[in-house]
Design a protein around this motif. Structure first.
Motif, short mmCIF file in Angstrom:
data_model
loop_
_atom_site.label_atom_id
_atom_site.label_comp_id
_atom_site.label_asym_id
_atom_site.label_seq_id
_atom_site.Cartn_x
_atom_site.Cartn_y
_atom_site.Cartn_z
N LYS A 93 -1.91 4.84 -4.84
CA LYS A 93 -2.28 4.72 -3.43
C LYS A 93 -1.36 3.74 -2.72
CE LYS A 93 -6.15 3.50 -0.40
NZ LYS A 93 -7.58 3.06 -0.35
N THR A 94 -1.06 2.62 -3.38
CA THR A 94 -0.18 1.62 -2.79
C THR A 94 1.24 2.15 -2.66
OG1 THR A 94 -1.52 -0.23 -3.60
CG2 THR A 94 0.79 -0.69 -3.11
N GLU A 104 5.01 5.62 3.10
CA GLU A 104 4.69 5.87 4.52
C GLU A 104 5.34 4.84 5.44
OE1 GLU A 104 0.73 5.92 7.45
OE2 GLU A 104 0.50 5.86 5.26
N TYR A 105 5.30 3.58 5.05
CA TYR A 105 5.77 2.51 5.92
C TYR A 105 7.22 2.10 5.66
CZ TYR A 105 1.02 1.84 7.63
OH TYR A 105 -0.20 2.03 8.24
N ARG A 146 -4.58 -4.46 6.14
CA ARG A 146 -3.57 -3.85 5.26
C ARG A 146 -2.47 -3.17 6.06
NH1 ARG A 146 -3.82 -2.46 -0.26
NH2 ARG A 146 -2.40 -0.80 -0.91
N GLN A 147 -2.84 -2.33 7.04
CA GLN A 147 -1.85 -1.62 7.84
C GLN A 147 -0.99 -2.60 8.64
OE1 GLN A 147 -3.93 1.25 10.24
NE2 GLN A 147 -4.04 2.75 8.59
N HIS A 204 1.42 4.22 0.35
CA HIS A 204 1.53 3.42 1.57
C HIS A 204 2.95 2.89 1.74
CE1 HIS A 204 -3.07 2.56 1.59
NE2 HIS A 204 -2.77 3.67 2.22
#
Length: 223
Positions: free
Chosen positions: A166-167, A173-174, A141-142, A170
């Motif tokens: 949650k997605t 974050e990215y 995933r990362q 992410h």
């Protein structure tokens, strides 16, 4: 030799099926269905009495050869998924590939699929886009998110309601706070809605209003 038809079915509104699809489902010798109980309700509504057989991700590896043999022997078979176009995040690829390799004619009918209306309705650029489907749950995933952080095309994801926040976290974050995102849920159904904004804005909305139903998430590419 027979033929394989890939037949899209409604993703919500039962009116979203073509006249051709109904005719094909009535004419074929067999319908392969992801869930015969679910598809049985649709076929009853459409007054289709064609026999059904289960064909899903847990048994498709074992049944493909037998199905190919039946088509080569002259049967015409239609493949449907629970909703939308077969093989788009649903079973269908393995059988299609096997039929192509066996020289069997494959005919995919046009019809319902969730990501196209979600993309067009997002207001984000749709001249170039990439379909990612469901992200890896854990392993990879990362790595995938790091790669997608540099993607310049509009990105399309499928996500379940309990994993959406949650997605989105992410993505923040990215991809950063400024990325535009559009979340469409329950497409074609009574409670259909599309929420657009920056990632934090959409997070705020769904924190206050926990999502329900099927979700398509559209994310702008890197500028």
């Amino acid at each position: 030799m027979g033929k394989l038809y890939l037949v899209p079915t409604p993703i919500g509104n039962l009116e979203d099926i073509t006249l051709r699809a109904i005719r094909i489902l009535k004419e074929v010798d067999l319908i392969l269905a992801e869930d015969t109980r679910n598809s049985g309700k649709l076929l009853k509504h459409l007054e289709v009495q064609t026999p059904m057989q289960s064909h899903h991700m847990h048994n498709e590896h074992k049944t493909v050869d037998h199905i190919v043999s039946r088509i080569k022997a002259g049967e015409t078979i239609a493949l449907i998924s629970d909703a939308g176009t077969p093989a788009i995040s649903d079973p269908g690829f393995l059988l299609t590939r096997a039929c192509v390799e066996a020289g069997i004619e494959v005919d995919c009918l046009p019809g319902a699929t969730a990501f196209v209306p979600a993309l067009v309705n997002s207001g984000l650029p749709n001249d170039k886009f990439v379909f990612e489907g469901f992200l890896p749950v854990k392993k990879g995933r990362q790595t995938r998110l790091k790669i997608l952080a540099e993607e310049t095309r509009t990105m399309i994801f499928y996500e379940s309601p309990h994993k959406l926040l949650k997605t989105l976290g992410h993505f923040q974050e990215y991809f950063g706070d400024d990325r535009r995102v559009s979340v469409s849920r329950e497409i074609t159904k009574m409670h259909e809605e599309t929420v657009r904004g920056s990632i934090p804005e959409v997070q705020e909305h769904y924190t206050a209003n926990p999502p329900k139903g099927e979700l398509v998430v559209i994310v702008a590419g890197k500028a």
